[in-house]
Design an enzyme around this catalytic site. Structure first.
Site, PDB file in Angstrom:
ATOM      1  N   ARG A 106       0.855  -1.192   0.000  1.00 29.52           N
ATOM      2  CA  ARG A 106       0.000   0.000   0.000  1.00 29.52           C
ATOM      3  C   ARG A 106       0.890   1.240   0.000  1.00 29.52           C
ATOM      4  O   ARG A 106       1.949   1.249   0.635  1.00 29.52           O
ATOM      5  CB  ARG A 106      -0.903   0.026   1.235  1.00 29.52           C
ATOM      6  CG  ARG A 106      -2.113  -0.899   1.151  1.00 29.52           C
ATOM      7  CD  ARG A 106      -3.135  -0.432   0.113  1.00 29.52           C
ATOM      8  NE  ARG A 106      -4.312  -1.278   0.016  1.00 29.52           N
ATOM      9  CZ  ARG A 106      -4.507  -2.235  -0.894  1.00 29.52           C
ATOM     10  NH1 ARG A 106      -3.594  -2.490  -1.807  1.00 29.52           N
ATOM     11  NH2 ARG A 106      -5.627  -2.932  -0.916  1.00 29.52           N
ATOM     12  N   HIS A 143      -1.591   0.532 -10.057  1.00 28.20           N
ATOM     13  CA  HIS A 143      -2.203  -0.474  -9.161  1.00 28.20           C
ATOM     14  C   HIS A 143      -2.647  -1.710  -9.959  1.00 28.20           C
ATOM     15  O   HIS A 143      -3.835  -2.060  -9.981  1.00 28.20           O
ATOM     16  CB  HIS A 143      -3.389   0.140  -8.392  1.00 28.20           C
ATOM     17  CG  HIS A 143      -3.708  -0.617  -7.125  1.00 28.20           C
ATOM     18  ND1 HIS A 143      -4.047  -0.006  -5.952  1.00 28.20           N
ATOM     19  CD2 HIS A 143      -3.736  -1.952  -6.861  1.00 28.20           C
ATOM     20  CE1 HIS A 143      -4.277  -0.918  -5.018  1.00 28.20           C
ATOM     21  NE2 HIS A 143      -4.084  -2.116  -5.547  1.00 28.20           N
TER      22      HIS A 143
HETATM   23  P1  NAP Z   1      -1.576 -11.121   5.106  1.00 25.40           P
HETATM   24  O1  NAP Z   1      -1.703 -12.541   4.709  1.00 25.40           O
HETATM   25  O2  NAP Z   1      -2.477 -10.571   6.151  1.00 25.40           O
HETATM   26  O3  NAP Z   1      -0.056 -10.910   5.577  1.00 25.40           O
HETATM   27  C1  NAP Z   1       0.404  -9.732   6.140  1.00 25.40           C
HETATM   28  C2  NAP Z   1       1.861  -9.916   6.551  1.00 25.40           C
HETATM   29  O4  NAP Z   1       2.350  -8.656   7.012  1.00 25.40           O
HETATM   30  C3  NAP Z   1       2.035 -10.919   7.697  1.00 25.40           C
HETATM   31  O5  NAP Z   1       3.223 -11.656   7.528  1.00 25.40           O
HETATM   32  C4  NAP Z   1       2.163 -10.001   8.911  1.00 25.40           C
HETATM   33  O6  NAP Z   1       2.920 -10.525   9.998  1.00 25.40           O
HETATM   34  C5  NAP Z   1       2.903  -8.830   8.307  1.00 25.40           C
HETATM   35  N1  NAP Z   1       2.701  -7.618   9.110  1.00 25.40           N
HETATM   36  C6  NAP Z   1       1.535  -6.950   9.350  1.00 25.40           C
HETATM   37  N2  NAP Z   1       1.770  -5.904  10.174  1.00 25.40           N
HETATM   38  C7  NAP Z   1       3.095  -5.918  10.435  1.00 25.40           C
HETATM   39  C8  NAP Z   1       3.941  -5.105  11.223  1.00 25.40           C
HETATM   40  N3  NAP Z   1       3.465  -4.062  11.922  1.00 25.40           N
HETATM   41  N4  NAP Z   1       5.251  -5.406  11.286  1.00 25.40           N
HETATM   42  C9  NAP Z   1       5.748  -6.474  10.613  1.00 25.40           C
HETATM   43  N5  NAP Z   1       4.999  -7.293   9.836  1.00 25.40           N
HETATM   44  C10 NAP Z   1       3.692  -7.011   9.766  1.00 25.40           C
HETATM   45  O7  NAP Z   1      -1.705 -10.159   3.837  1.00 25.40           O
HETATM   46  P2  NAP Z   1      -1.520 -10.544   2.297  1.00 25.40           P
HETATM   47  O8  NAP Z   1      -2.713 -11.264   1.781  1.00 25.40           O
HETATM   48  O9  NAP Z   1      -0.172 -11.129   2.077  1.00 25.40           O
HETATM   49  O10 NAP Z   1      -1.614  -9.060   1.623  1.00 25.40           O
HETATM   50  C11 NAP Z   1      -0.721  -8.028   2.004  1.00 25.40           C
HETATM   51  C12 NAP Z   1      -1.189  -6.711   1.419  1.00 25.40           C
HETATM   52  O11 NAP Z   1      -0.981  -6.675   0.013  1.00 25.40           O
HETATM   53  C13 NAP Z   1      -2.703  -6.433   1.532  1.00 25.40           C
HETATM   54  O12 NAP Z   1      -3.034  -5.973   2.819  1.00 25.40           O
HETATM   55  C14 NAP Z   1      -2.908  -5.383   0.470  1.00 25.40           C
HETATM   56  O13 NAP Z   1      -2.726  -4.110   1.055  1.00 25.40           O
HETATM   57  C15 NAP Z   1      -1.775  -5.634  -0.520  1.00 25.40           C
HETATM   58  N6  NAP Z   1      -2.294  -6.045  -1.847  1.00 25.40           N
HETATM   59  C16 NAP Z   1      -1.924  -5.332  -2.918  1.00 25.40           C
HETATM   60  C17 NAP Z   1      -2.387  -5.677  -4.175  1.00 25.40           C
HETATM   61  C18 NAP Z   1      -1.965  -4.904  -5.404  1.00 25.40           C
HETATM   62  O14 NAP Z   1      -2.515  -5.132  -6.487  1.00 25.40           O
HETATM   63  N7  NAP Z   1      -1.014  -4.007  -5.316  1.00 25.40           N
HETATM   64  C19 NAP Z   1      -3.224  -6.796  -4.332  1.00 25.40           C
HETATM   65  C20 NAP Z   1      -3.584  -7.508  -3.199  1.00 25.40           C
HETATM   66  C21 NAP Z   1      -3.113  -7.136  -1.947  1.00 25.40           C
HETATM   67  P3  NAP Z   1       2.466 -11.859  10.796  1.00 25.40           P
HETATM   68  O15 NAP Z   1       2.804 -13.006   9.862  1.00 25.40           O
HETATM   69  O16 NAP Z   1       3.305 -11.846  12.018  1.00 25.40           O
HETATM   70  O17 NAP Z   1       0.991 -11.726  11.040  1.00 25.40           O
END
Ligand code: NAP
Length: 312
Positions: free
Chosen positions: A227, A275
């Site tokens: 993001r 995006h």
């Molecule tokens: P997810 O499965 O919820 O994983 C989030 C990861 O971030 C987890 O490993 C979590 O740690 C870590 N994290 C969260 N807060 C943190 C912090 N304060 N310090 C350190 N690590 C932290 O999410 P995901 O499905 O992989 O998606 C991630 C993000 O990608 C989404 O939230 C979205 O914003 C973005 N996204 C972008 C697109 C695009 O087209 N650009 C598409 C889809 C998603 P833990 O393992 O310890 O919980």
């Protein structure tokens, strides 16, 4: 059961979602919110949403949970702080694979010096740059969730040394893992390419500020597919101008679409994407949403829900 679809999408896009999800539901039907009477709205326990208007959701006073058709839910959490219903976000293997593809594509783009060769072509300059093997290019992944871990594993298969950073320690990810603020600085100091796949939360907003960007290896590159709010724009511009970072590939921004007068558009060391790294696929996402709802109706079991305290 009648399930309203609530979003700020165009009528056409909204109808596409409804037409795709509805036939996949076993004991429910989906419709637009305005097709329901106020009494029917009050009876709804479940809604399917895509960045819903908070006022429209407020009309559903008996909501137990909502299913988002998108993976990121930070806007919903910010706009609906005082609600009690549970939020399920999209976790879709097709979306994960699309993100893996994007991370591989843009990591290789940086690894094989594409920005520099593009610049040389503009100058009609025939010049071979030194080749660095993948085994000597360290990649640091911020966020080891659905998207980060799969991306890290695919990069490892290409021979890159990959490390990851998460909120909690991860012992079983098959790669060197860091956590905590000290862990972040350690990961940044060793990474040639940093890939951000963190959700936007109060803790990750402007995580990549002047201090963290200065902690990066000199001449490192940044890919931001998480993001926009995770990166401090001003600090990033300074880091690129000073040579602290050599290049940034940016797909997400604090304000989208990126305003036409934003300095990122014309910066020589920024590759800008609108995006597109991992768009939701209506067909596969609809299948996931419908399966989750069908299972809930059969067993009463909710899919994993967003932790409102943590913000993701
Ligand atoms: P997810 O499965 O919820 O994983 C989030 C990861 O971030 C987890 O490993 C979590 O740690 C870590 N994290 C969260 N807060 C943190 C912090 N304060 N310090 C350190 N690590 C932290 O999410 P995901 O499905 O992989 O998606 C991630 C993000 O990608 C989404 O939230 C979205 O914003 C973005 N996204 C972008 C697109 C695009 O087209 N650009 C598409 C889809 C998603 P833990 O393992 O310890 O919980």
């Amino acid at each position: 059961m009648i399930i309203p679809f609530i979003s700020r999408l165009s009528d056409h896009e909204q109808q596409q979602w409804i037409d795709t999800i509805d036939p996949l539901l076993e004991n429910a039907s989906v419709c637009r919110l305005d097709q329901l009477t106020p009494k029917q709205q009050q009876q709804c326990q479940l809604a399917i949403v895509a960045n819903p208007d908070p006022q429209q959701l407020a009309a559903l006073t008996n909501l137990i949970w909502v299913h988002s058709v998108w993976a990121g839910v930070e806007r919903m959490l910010a706009e609906l702080p005082d609600t009690s219903f549970r939020i399920v976000r999209l976790i879709d293997p097709v979306l994960t694979q699309t993100m893996v593809e994007a991370v591989l594509a843009w990591t290789l783009y940086l690894h094989r010096d594409m920005p520099a060769y593009r610049h040389q072509q503009n100058q009609r300059l025939w010049q071979q740059r030194p080749y660095t093997p993948a085994t000597e290019r360290c990649i640091g992944i911020l966020g080891l969730g659905q998207l980060g871990l799969a991306s890290a594993q695919s990069l490892q298969q290409l021979g890159f040394p990959v490390s990851g950073w998460s909120r909690t320690p991860r012992d079983n990810s098959g790669l060197p893992g860091f956590h905590g603020q000290d862990g972040l600085l350690e990961l940044l100091a060793q990474s040639d390419i940093v890939v951000n796949l963190l959700p936007l939360t109060p803790e990750t907003r402007h995580l990549m500020d002047q201090q963290r960007l200065s902690a990066c290896k000199r001449g490192a590159a940044l890919i931001n597919f998480g993001r926009g709010g995770t990166v401090d724009d001003e600090a990033l511009l300074q880091a690129l101008d000073s040579g602290q970072l050599c290049h940034a590939v940016l797909d997400v921004f604090d304000q989208e679409p990126l305003p036409r007068d934003h300095p990122f558009w014309t910066h020589p060391h920024i590759t800008l994407l609108p995006h597109i790294s991992a768009p939701t696929t209506v067909a596969s996402a609809s299948r996931i949403v419908a399966d989750n709802i069908n299972r809930y109706q059969q067993t009463g079991e909710l899919p994993p829900t967003v932790d409102r305290q943590k913000g993701y």
